[in-house]
Design a protein around this motif. Sequence first.
Motif, PDB file in Angstrom:
ATOM      1  N   ARG A   1      26.371   8.738  45.368  1.00 41.08           N
ATOM      2  CA  ARG A   1      27.493   9.434  44.730  1.00 41.08           C
ATOM      3  C   ARG A   1      28.386   8.361  44.110  1.00 41.08           C
ATOM      4  O   ARG A   1      29.087   7.654  44.831  1.00 41.08           O
ATOM      5  CB  ARG A   1      28.283  10.259  45.747  1.00 41.08           C
ATOM      6  CG  ARG A   1      27.436  11.243  46.562  1.00 41.08           C
ATOM      7  CD  ARG A   1      28.233  11.768  47.745  1.00 41.08           C
ATOM      8  NE  ARG A   1      27.426  12.621  48.600  1.00 41.08           N
ATOM      9  CZ  ARG A   1      27.755  13.869  48.950  1.00 41.08           C
ATOM     10  NH1 ARG A   1      28.874  14.388  48.487  1.00 41.08           N
ATOM     11  NH2 ARG A   1      26.991  14.588  49.733  1.00 41.08           N
TER      12      ARG A   1
ATOM     13  N   ALA B   1      22.263  16.290  49.054  1.00 40.31           N
ATOM     14  CA  ALA B   1      23.619  16.760  48.837  1.00 40.31           C
ATOM     15  C   ALA B   1      24.399  16.844  50.135  1.00 40.31           C
ATOM     16  O   ALA B   1      25.611  16.790  50.143  1.00 40.31           O
ATOM     17  CB  ALA B   1      23.595  18.125  48.152  1.00 40.31           C
TER      18      ALA B   1
ATOM     19  N   PHE C   1      30.998  10.617  36.684  1.00 36.95           N
ATOM     20  CA  PHE C   1      30.423  10.589  38.027  1.00 36.95           C
ATOM     21  C   PHE C   1      28.962  10.984  37.939  1.00 36.95           C
ATOM     22  O   PHE C   1      28.522  11.629  36.977  1.00 36.95           O
ATOM     23  CB  PHE C   1      31.187  11.517  38.980  1.00 36.95           C
ATOM     24  CG  PHE C   1      31.150  12.967  38.593  1.00 36.95           C
ATOM     25  CD1 PHE C   1      30.114  13.803  39.007  1.00 36.95           C
ATOM     26  CD2 PHE C   1      32.150  13.516  37.802  1.00 36.95           C
ATOM     27  CE1 PHE C   1      30.070  15.135  38.641  1.00 36.95           C
ATOM     28  CE2 PHE C   1      32.116  14.847  37.422  1.00 36.95           C
ATOM     29  CZ  PHE C   1      31.069  15.667  37.848  1.00 36.95           C
TER      30      PHE C   1
ATOM     31  N   LEU D   1      32.973   9.865  46.729  1.00 36.21           N
ATOM     32  CA  LEU D   1      32.318   9.120  45.658  1.00 36.21           C
ATOM     33  C   LEU D   1      32.640   7.631  45.782  1.00 36.21           C
ATOM     34  O   LEU D   1      33.750   7.257  46.165  1.00 36.21           O
ATOM     35  CB  LEU D   1      32.769   9.628  44.298  1.00 36.21           C
ATOM     36  CG  LEU D   1      32.447  11.099  43.971  1.00 36.21           C
ATOM     37  CD1 LEU D   1      33.122  11.508  42.687  1.00 36.21           C
ATOM     38  CD2 LEU D   1      30.946  11.313  43.881  1.00 36.21           C
TER      39      LEU D   1
ATOM     40  N   PHE E   1      21.432  18.046  44.897  1.00 40.15           N
ATOM     41  CA  PHE E   1      22.646  18.400  44.179  1.00 40.15           C
ATOM     42  C   PHE E   1      22.312  19.385  43.065  1.00 40.15           C
ATOM     43  O   PHE E   1      21.213  19.353  42.492  1.00 40.15           O
ATOM     44  CB  PHE E   1      23.294  17.152  43.568  1.00 40.15           C
ATOM     45  CG  PHE E   1      23.937  16.255  44.598  1.00 40.15           C
ATOM     46  CD1 PHE E   1      25.181  16.554  45.117  1.00 40.15           C
ATOM     47  CD2 PHE E   1      23.293  15.105  45.024  1.00 40.15           C
ATOM     48  CE1 PHE E   1      25.779  15.728  46.052  1.00 40.15           C
ATOM     49  CE2 PHE E   1      23.876  14.272  45.963  1.00 40.15           C
ATOM     50  CZ  PHE E   1      25.122  14.585  46.480  1.00 40.15           C
TER      51      PHE E   1
ATOM     52  N   MET F   1      25.650  12.091  40.814  1.00 36.32           N
ATOM     53  CA  MET F   1      25.225  12.332  42.196  1.00 36.32           C
ATOM     54  C   MET F   1      23.737  12.631  42.204  1.00 36.32           C
ATOM     55  O   MET F   1      23.225  13.377  41.367  1.00 36.32           O
ATOM     56  CB  MET F   1      26.003  13.507  42.790  1.00 36.32           C
ATOM     57  CG  MET F   1      27.515  13.320  42.769  1.00 36.32           C
ATOM     58  SD  MET F   1      28.434  14.665  43.538  1.00 36.32           S
ATOM     59  CE  MET F   1      28.076  16.018  42.411  1.00 36.32           C
TER      60      MET F   1
ATOM     61  N   SER G   1      21.140   9.135  49.424  1.00 36.71           N
ATOM     62  CA  SER G   1      22.143   9.925  48.715  1.00 36.71           C
ATOM     63  C   SER G   1      23.077   8.965  47.995  1.00 36.71           C
ATOM     64  O   SER G   1      23.646   8.062  48.614  1.00 36.71           O
ATOM     65  CB  SER G   1      22.942  10.791  49.692  1.00 36.71           C
ATOM     66  OG  SER G   1      23.903  11.582  49.002  1.00 36.71           O
TER      67      SER G   1
ATOM     68  N   ALA H   1      22.569   3.961  40.035  1.00 37.41           N
ATOM     69  CA  ALA H   1      22.001   4.903  41.000  1.00 37.41           C
ATOM     70  C   ALA H   1      20.537   4.586  41.274  1.00 37.41           C
ATOM     71  O   ALA H   1      20.086   4.633  42.425  1.00 37.41           O
ATOM     72  CB  ALA H   1      22.156   6.328  40.482  1.00 37.41           C
TER      73      ALA H   1
ATOM     74  N   GLU I   1      33.112  18.869  41.291  1.00 38.66           N
ATOM     75  CA  GLU I   1      33.694  17.531  41.144  1.00 38.66           C
ATOM     76  C   GLU I   1      34.511  17.445  39.862  1.00 38.66           C
ATOM     77  O   GLU I   1      35.601  16.882  39.836  1.00 38.66           O
ATOM     78  CB  GLU I   1      32.593  16.470  41.138  1.00 38.66           C
ATOM     79  CG  GLU I   1      31.771  16.398  42.405  1.00 38.66           C
ATOM     80  CD  GLU I   1      32.597  16.073  43.634  1.00 38.66           C
ATOM     81  OE1 GLU I   1      33.639  15.381  43.496  1.00 38.66           O
ATOM     82  OE2 GLU I   1      32.214  16.525  44.730  1.00 38.66           O
TER      83      GLU I   1
ATOM     84  N   ASP J   1      27.588  21.721  42.064  1.00 38.84           N
ATOM     85  CA  ASP J   1      28.241  20.582  42.711  1.00 38.84           C
ATOM     86  C   ASP J   1      28.967  19.733  41.672  1.00 38.84           C
ATOM     87  O   ASP J   1      30.085  19.259  41.897  1.00 38.84           O
ATOM     88  CB  ASP J   1      27.199  19.721  43.448  1.00 38.84           C
ATOM     89  CG  ASP J   1      26.572  20.450  44.610  1.00 38.84           C
ATOM     90  OD1 ASP J   1      27.312  21.014  45.427  1.00 38.84           O
ATOM     91  OD2 ASP J   1      25.333  20.465  44.685  1.00 38.84           O
TER      92      ASP J   1
ATOM     93  N   CYS K   1      19.215  14.299  39.370  1.00 35.89           N
ATOM     94  CA  CYS K   1      20.615  13.858  39.391  1.00 35.89           C
ATOM     95  C   CYS K   1      21.473  14.805  38.566  1.00 35.89           C
ATOM     96  O   CYS K   1      21.031  15.374  37.574  1.00 35.89           O
ATOM     97  CB  CYS K   1      20.763  12.426  38.887  1.00 35.89           C
ATOM     98  SG  CYS K   1      20.306  12.175  37.175  1.00 35.89           S
TER      99      CYS K   1
END
Length: 789
Positions: free
Chosen positions: A566, A591, A585, A507, A604, A587, A564, A554, A612, A608, A673
């Motif tokens: 993260r 993925a 976080f 990340l 993702f 993402m 991608s 993002a 995390e 996932d 996301c």
Amino acid sequence: MKFTLSWLRDHLDTNASPQEIADKLTAIGLEVEGVTNPAEALAPFRVARVLTADKHPQADKLQVLSVDTGDGGPVQVVCGAPNARAGMLGVFGPPGAYVPGTDMTLKVAAIRGVESRGMMCSVRELQLGEEHDGIIELAADAPVGAAFAEYAGLGDPVFDVNVTPNRPDAMGVNGIARDLAAAGLGTLKPRPVAEIASGFDNPVPIRVEDGSGCAAFAGRLIRGVRNGPSPDWLQQRLKAVGLRPISALVDITNFFSIDAARPLHVYDVKKLRGGITARRGRRGERFLALNDKEYDATPDDCVIADDSGAIGLGGVIGGESTGVDDGTTDVLLECAWFAPEVIAATGRRHQIITDARARFERGVDPLAIAPMVEAATAMIQQLCGGDASQVTFATTKAWADVIAERTVPFRSARVEALAGIDLPEAEQHATLDRLGFRITGNGVVPPSWRSDIDGEADIVEEVARIHGYDNVPSTPLPRAMGVAQPTATRSQIVERRLRRTAAARGLDEAVTWSFISEKEAAAFGGGEWRLANPISEEMKVMRPSLLPGLIAAAQRNLNRGATSVRLFEIGRRYLGEREHPTAAFLMVGDARARHWQTGKARDFSAFDAKAEAVSLLEAAGAPVANLQVFPDAGPTWHPGRSATLRLGPKTILAAFGELHPRLVREHDAPGGCVAGEIYLDAIPAQRASGRARAAYAPPPLQAITRDFAFVVPDGVSADAVIRAMRGADKNAITDVRVFDRYQPDGGELSLAFEVTLQPGDKSFTEEQIAEMSRRIVAAAEKLGARLRS
């Protein structure tokens, strides 16, 4: 704040180079964001004469020109400008020259079958204005072959200074010159202002109401003016700093806004209905502003009004109904003082950004009203003619407080104590004197243009910045003998571990604004902390979640080609009466990378996000073995693809999953996301122990594993089955994990679990293993699961 070198030298006698000036400005706290020289960008362009202009054989609107550039023989150019003709002088761009207005590099090309070896340029193509009706036409005595930038006097570097909100004086060239002179980079030029002889009283009544936000209003009638284009020198100065010349009267007001940080305004007297009044707005008042937009005044606004109603927002923008034009002959010059907080609130409320607002909301010099009226009147008479009346000066009860002299206590010893600079008192006083401060027996009297000076520390800052922050000696702090004691708090240690763990898991850390808009806050439960003086309407609420900032970050990365993204952030949420430390976080995108070993990339998923969240909770010291998964994390999250991690039903440590589709749609969030938030203040503190960490004690005997496959009824989660199986023997069972999932079409769900059994001081017997297996199956059956046959 932009200004040219020649403009600065009108106020400052200096031979310093542009780079030396830029370095000194940055050193004394006026950060220079850039220094540009228009002549460098226009270096290839030359003065050229059109020798012949013939009709293009293949196009009615094009001409084929023969151009003398002063360098060899004639050059053939295809041109579509209607004013191109034989004998005229213009600006020629050769092949290889970059045209800034079109973002194009010239090259030899055939246009409708005729070769063109360059270009005759317009004003807009060289970014010298907006005119594009034809090519530039120069005076008949312009030297053919000369560099156009040199001929046009464009070799004047432009400084772009980032002025902090506490420096209203630095919004004018004279204030910047004063600082440079105080720092020893030249001598400030005195610019005395003579009083204009007035032969008659001002016939326009002027009144200001108490509580209006306008504490003083000076007005002067100038009759018999001629308003046309301003002279070239004034137009060039305004263009150089990004302002568009409009007319002589308007350009004069814009000149003083940049030159002396003093916004002015002019009214066409023949368009006024009665006198001028500065008052609060009234509901239902609507006016057309100079930007061609209509605004509804509110009782919180300071408006300038005549008998017809509001004709402008005081200190922010004027109205179209009383604006000057080419037919204006009688003009009322306004120089007023507006309360900064009123101007700032009005500008934000109506989302208006003007040069006047930028200066008034910082606080202009209240004692400069009289000299600015005289200086502006002199320039108006010089450029437009006219006879000036006496000045009408209207004030409110608050004016006495505005202009009251303030004495700030100051002890010279505080310079060393606060700034670490050992300067003689005489040198400190000399620095303050050059900046316009007056030393008294009780302290220091700030100049009228420095409304930001509030306390002793502000005085120290003035001495320190002029002395030079780079001259502050580096002095190590005293340190006691022996090994230093740890100083990091538990929360600091936790955040460091989180950063390392998140970075190790791929990340990237983001640092986003703590202020968000009301719309963004509403999507995450609403903001409870609101700023009294926000930077803008889009940054007026303290964030109730870290996710809005990560969503925006993002989206920016995806817009710039990232496949991608993260991101993680560690910061604060603002709810209730305190700040809440939080890790978040997000993402989105692929993925996993496309690779022959990893196969096709995938999006993702909520799983996932769960992985995390669990990893970050473990790094933060949470008892992850005791966590329970509760579905549906709330209105922010997807109702079927989100969950919370809890210690019991009430203690929520984290939320994770996909964002709610409505939120994604309404806030233009990236599709697909997944995200999570870790509530650090909800993690129970670990018990203190006498050891820094537990002693390493590997098990003496090898662990064994057993597999169990259960048919699980609807509504029973895998997490619930795992917890039940672990509870069958808390000492021997060290791990339970799902390794397979099978469900045929229309059939029952089957889950396969691997159970790790760890013996203690002696190995398990077959009977013990069988007994533990029986208890494991019984624990699962209590939830409705049955062993698959």
